[in-house]
Design an enzyme around this catalytic site. Structure first.
Site, PDB file in Angstrom:
ATOM      1  N   TRP A   1      11.182  86.869 -85.934  1.00 58.43           N
ATOM      2  CA  TRP A   1      10.371  87.151 -87.132  1.00 58.43           C
ATOM      3  C   TRP A   1      10.635  86.052 -88.170  1.00 58.43           C
ATOM      4  CZ3 TRP A   1      11.640  91.383 -91.285  1.00 58.43           C
ATOM      5  CH2 TRP A   1      10.561  91.502 -92.178  1.00 58.43           C
TER       6      TRP A   1
ATOM      7  N   SER B   1      16.947  93.763 -87.059  1.00 61.61           N
ATOM      8  CA  SER B   1      17.764  93.421 -88.246  1.00 61.61           C
ATOM      9  C   SER B   1      19.227  93.821 -88.019  1.00 61.61           C
ATOM     10  CB  SER B   1      17.202  94.088 -89.506  1.00 61.61           C
ATOM     11  OG  SER B   1      15.836  93.799 -89.686  1.00 61.61           O
ATOM     12  N   PRO B   2      19.811  93.420 -86.880  1.00 62.99           N
ATOM     13  CA  PRO B   2      21.171  93.879 -86.552  1.00 62.99           C
ATOM     14  C   PRO B   2      22.244  93.283 -87.450  1.00 62.99           C
ATOM     15  CG  PRO B   2      20.472  92.221 -84.986  1.00 62.99           C
ATOM     16  CD  PRO B   2      19.264  92.520 -85.839  1.00 62.99           C
ATOM     17  N   LEU B   3      21.855  92.295 -88.261  1.00 65.16           N
ATOM     18  CA  LEU B   3      22.814  91.723 -89.236  1.00 65.16           C
ATOM     19  C   LEU B   3      22.461  92.222 -90.633  1.00 65.16           C
ATOM     20  CD1 LEU B   3      22.836  88.046 -87.849  1.00 65.16           C
ATOM     21  CD2 LEU B   3      24.199  90.031 -87.111  1.00 65.16           C
TER      22      LEU B   3
ATOM     23  N   TYR C   1       3.855  88.235 -85.936  1.00 65.74           N
ATOM     24  CA  TYR C   1       4.700  87.132 -86.416  1.00 65.74           C
ATOM     25  C   TYR C   1       3.945  85.796 -86.423  1.00 65.74           C
ATOM     26  CZ  TYR C   1       8.523  90.433 -85.345  1.00 65.74           C
ATOM     27  OH  TYR C   1       9.336  91.547 -85.265  1.00 65.74           O
TER      28      TYR C   1
ATOM     29  N   HIS D   1       4.004  98.295 -82.406  1.00 61.78           N
ATOM     30  CA  HIS D   1       4.867  97.762 -83.476  1.00 61.78           C
ATOM     31  C   HIS D   1       5.215  98.828 -84.526  1.00 61.78           C
ATOM     32  CE1 HIS D   1       5.844  93.686 -85.573  1.00 61.78           C
ATOM     33  NE2 HIS D   1       6.742  94.600 -85.886  1.00 61.78           N
TER      34      HIS D   1
ATOM     35  N   SER E   1       8.167 101.187 -81.458  1.00 65.09           N
ATOM     36  CA  SER E   1       9.013 100.632 -82.520  1.00 65.09           C
ATOM     37  C   SER E   1       8.753 101.383 -83.811  1.00 65.09           C
ATOM     38  CB  SER E   1       8.700  99.139 -82.691  1.00 65.09           C
ATOM     39  OG  SER E   1       9.492  98.585 -83.712  1.00 65.09           O
ATOM     40  N   ASN E   2       9.816 101.668 -84.529  1.00 68.43           N
ATOM     41  CA  ASN E   2       9.735 102.353 -85.830  1.00 68.43           C
ATOM     42  C   ASN E   2       9.214 103.786 -85.713  1.00 68.43           C
ATOM     43  OD1 ASN E   2      10.517 100.092 -87.669  1.00 68.43           O
ATOM     44  ND2 ASN E   2       8.710  99.129 -86.774  1.00 68.43           N
TER      45      ASN E   2
ATOM     46  N   ASN F   1      26.207  84.147 -82.781  1.00 64.72           N
ATOM     47  CA  ASN F   1      25.762  85.470 -82.325  1.00 64.72           C
ATOM     48  C   ASN F   1      26.031  85.655 -80.823  1.00 64.72           C
ATOM     49  OD1 ASN F   1      24.941  85.852 -84.938  1.00 64.72           O
ATOM     50  ND2 ASN F   1      22.804  85.316 -84.541  1.00 64.72           N
TER      51      ASN F   1
HETATM   52  N1  LIG Z   1      10.021  96.026 -84.848  1.00 67.45           N
HETATM   53  C1  LIG Z   1      10.035  95.707 -86.116  1.00 67.45           C
HETATM   54  O1  LIG Z   1       9.333  96.288 -86.960  1.00 67.45           O
HETATM   55  C2  LIG Z   1      10.967  94.629 -86.584  1.00 67.45           C
HETATM   56  C3  LIG Z   1      11.280  94.511 -87.948  1.00 67.45           C
HETATM   57  C4  LIG Z   1      12.190  93.520 -88.317  1.00 67.45           C
HETATM   58  C5  LIG Z   1      12.734  92.665 -87.368  1.00 67.45           C
HETATM   59  N2  LIG Z   1      12.367  92.796 -86.047  1.00 67.45           N
HETATM   60  C6  LIG Z   1      12.938  91.902 -85.001  1.00 67.45           C
HETATM   61  O2  LIG Z   1      14.348  91.843 -85.146  1.00 67.45           O
HETATM   62  C7  LIG Z   1      14.760  90.500 -85.329  1.00 67.45           C
HETATM   63  C8  LIG Z   1      16.015  90.421 -86.163  1.00 67.45           C
HETATM   64  O3  LIG Z   1      15.853  91.026 -87.425  1.00 67.45           O
HETATM   65  P1  LIG Z   1      15.728  90.219 -88.803  1.00 67.45           P
HETATM   66  O4  LIG Z   1      15.165  88.878 -88.538  1.00 67.45           O
HETATM   67  O5  LIG Z   1      15.014  91.134 -89.732  1.00 67.45           O
HETATM   68  O6  LIG Z   1      17.214  90.132 -89.371  1.00 67.45           O
HETATM   69  P2  LIG Z   1      18.690  89.815 -88.838  1.00 67.45           P
HETATM   70  O7  LIG Z   1      18.665  89.351 -87.445  1.00 67.45           O
HETATM   71  O8  LIG Z   1      19.525  90.983 -89.206  1.00 67.45           O
HETATM   72  O9  LIG Z   1      19.130  88.643 -89.814  1.00 67.45           O
HETATM   73  C9  LIG Z   1      18.532  87.365 -89.777  1.00 67.45           C
HETATM   74  C10 LIG Z   1      19.140  86.523 -90.890  1.00 67.45           C
HETATM   75  O10 LIG Z   1      20.532  86.307 -90.624  1.00 67.45           O
HETATM   76  C11 LIG Z   1      20.787  84.897 -90.542  1.00 67.45           C
HETATM   77  N3  LIG Z   1      21.778  84.721 -89.472  1.00 67.45           N
HETATM   78  C12 LIG Z   1      21.597  84.923 -88.149  1.00 67.45           C
HETATM   79  N4  LIG Z   1      22.743  84.727 -87.476  1.00 67.45           N
HETATM   80  C13 LIG Z   1      23.670  84.386 -88.391  1.00 67.45           C
HETATM   81  C14 LIG Z   1      25.051  84.047 -88.314  1.00 67.45           C
HETATM   82  N5  LIG Z   1      25.688  84.098 -87.150  1.00 67.45           N
HETATM   83  N6  LIG Z   1      25.701  83.735 -89.462  1.00 67.45           N
HETATM   84  C15 LIG Z   1      25.044  83.724 -90.662  1.00 67.45           C
HETATM   85  N7  LIG Z   1      23.749  84.047 -90.798  1.00 67.45           N
HETATM   86  C16 LIG Z   1      23.053  84.379 -89.670  1.00 67.45           C
HETATM   87  C17 LIG Z   1      19.472  84.244 -90.244  1.00 67.45           C
HETATM   88  O11 LIG Z   1      19.486  82.957 -90.765  1.00 67.45           O
HETATM   89  P3  LIG Z   1      18.840  81.674 -90.013  1.00 67.45           P
HETATM   90  O12 LIG Z   1      17.412  81.999 -89.746  1.00 67.45           O
HETATM   91  O13 LIG Z   1      19.054  80.592 -91.008  1.00 67.45           O
HETATM   92  O14 LIG Z   1      19.622  81.438 -88.744  1.00 67.45           O
HETATM   93  C18 LIG Z   1      18.502  85.156 -90.999  1.00 67.45           C
HETATM   94  O15 LIG Z   1      18.487  84.812 -92.365  1.00 67.45           O
HETATM   95  C19 LIG Z   1      13.526  89.859 -85.959  1.00 67.45           C
HETATM   96  O16 LIG Z   1      13.583  88.472 -85.959  1.00 67.45           O
HETATM   97  C20 LIG Z   1      12.444  90.459 -85.119  1.00 67.45           C
HETATM   98  O17 LIG Z   1      12.375  89.831 -83.848  1.00 67.45           O
HETATM   99  C21 LIG Z   1      11.511  93.775 -85.650  1.00 67.45           C
END
Ligand SMILES: NC(=O)c1ccc[n+]([C@@H]2O[C@H](COP(=O)([O-])OP(=O)(O)OC[C@H]3O[C@@H](n4cnc5c(N)ncnc54)[C@H](OP(=O)(O)O)[C@@H]3O)[C@@H](O)[C@H]2O)c1
Length: 283
Positions: free
Chosen positions: A30, A196-198, A59, A117, A147-148, A248
């Site tokens: 995303w 959003s696992p982080l 996306y 989605h 999802s959701n 990761n």
């Molecule tokens: N189904 C849904 O409705 C839905 C909603 C949200 C997300 N998603 C999916 O879930 C995925 C992950 O969720 P998310 O993108 O919301 O958030 P996330 O994975 O929790 O966090 C991403 C953020 O953390 C940073 N990051 C990643 N690894 C890191 C590390 N080891 N150290 C420091 N910072 C780190 C990334 O920065 P950089 O980009 O600079 O590496 C980005 O800013 C999405 O990309 C998408 O594929 C699905």
């Protein structure tokens, strides 16, 4: 002497545990929409051992994700590829058309997993799953995902889809543990997938997570991902470059002890990071 691997030992592709054929650590995409960064990040991830990539029609990057897969030396059949159909396109005809457009944009013959989605707007359990069932029969997707979804919507999905619902993707991390959703998901034999696992960056600097991370000399990202894995939840952290992708991936080598896992179980703050007004929990 400790027999545990250190955080710096990076697991190989074969070490990544799988949930019914789906690698339990994947790459989220995303907001990865840069024409150069995105294919490069996907190619880098695959080179590092990632074998699960998560994207979505919404996306706007399926063509870039597809380019990354094509550029990689990893065979397409070794990659678990998931995409999602956006909420406005969940009527029968639109869903069929969008799924075909998704595989075209990705440049693949089929996807491994196709998610609904959001259960919102054009979502209708009868019509949406009629389309998704047909897409499995046509070979456009191997599996159906949701999802959701809230627990009662999971029930309705299971009732209406002829094919098994394979996975449920929802926000999940130490600050939003989603006990009820996890329970309802697992009750139906559906694989839970944490988005959003982080916590979109909010795991960093959290006192308890930082202490545990410090004890292992690793990042809070690794701690969060190792906790999800130990709790049986697949995770798809998004990362744009090699350093974060590597960090990761290295979570696969981190073993948390029972005391640490229990301490993280206590952290739930019901802190939702992705909360649009159309989210079913807001209805
Ligand atoms: N189904 C849904 O409705 C839905 C909603 C949200 C997300 N998603 C999916 O879930 C995925 C992950 O969720 P998310 O993108 O919301 O958030 P996330 O994975 O929790 O966090 C991403 C953020 O953390 C940073 N990051 C990643 N690894 C890191 C590390 N080891 N150290 C420091 N910072 C780190 C990334 O920065 P950089 O980009 O600079 O590496 C980005 O800013 C999405 O990309 C998408 O594929 C699905």
């Amino acid at each position: 002497m400790s027999e545990k691997p250190t955080g710096d030992e990076v697991a190989t592709a074969n070490d990544c545990p799988r949930a019914s054929g789906m690698p339990m650590l994947g790459m989220g995409t995303w907001q990865l929409t840069d024409e150069e960064v995105t294919p490069e990040a996907v190619e880098t991830a695959l080179g590092m051992g990632y074998r699960h990539i998560d994207t979505a029609r919404g996306y706007g990057n399926e063509h870039l994700v597809g380019d990354g897969i094509k550029r990689s030396s990893v065979d397409r059949e070794d990659v678990f590829l998931a995409t999602k159909i956006w909420k406005s396109d969940l009527g029968y005809e639109d869903a069929i058309e969008q799924a075909h457009d998704a595989v075209d944009d990705l440049g693949v013959e089929k996807v491994d997993l196709l998610y609904v989605h959001w259960p919102a707007e054009a979502y209708d359990p009868v019509e949406t799953f009629r389309a998704f069932d047909e897409l499995v029969e046509e070979g456009v997707t191997d599996r159906i995902g949701i999802s959701n979804f809230e627990p009662e919507q999971i029930e309705a999905a299971v009732d209406h889809a002829d094919h098994d619902i394979f996975a449920h993707q929802f926000e999940c991390h130490p600050l939003l543990q989603q006990d009820a959703v996890r329970e309802a998901t697992e009750e139906h034999g559906i694989e839970p997938v944490a988005y959003s696992p982080l916590a979109r960056g909010d795991v960093f600097g959290h006192e308890v997570l930082s202490d545990i991370a410090g004890d292992h000399t690793v990042s809070e990202a690794r701690v969060s991902l190792a906790w999800l894995r130990e709790r049986g939840v697949t995770a798809i952290p998004k990362a744009s470059g090699e350093a974060h992708l590597h960090d990761n991936w290295a979570s696969l080598s981190l073993q948390l002890n029972d005391g640490e896992l229990d301490a993280i179980d206590e952290l739930d703050e019901h802190d939702r990071k992705v909360d649009p007004e159309f989210g079913p929990w807001n209805q």
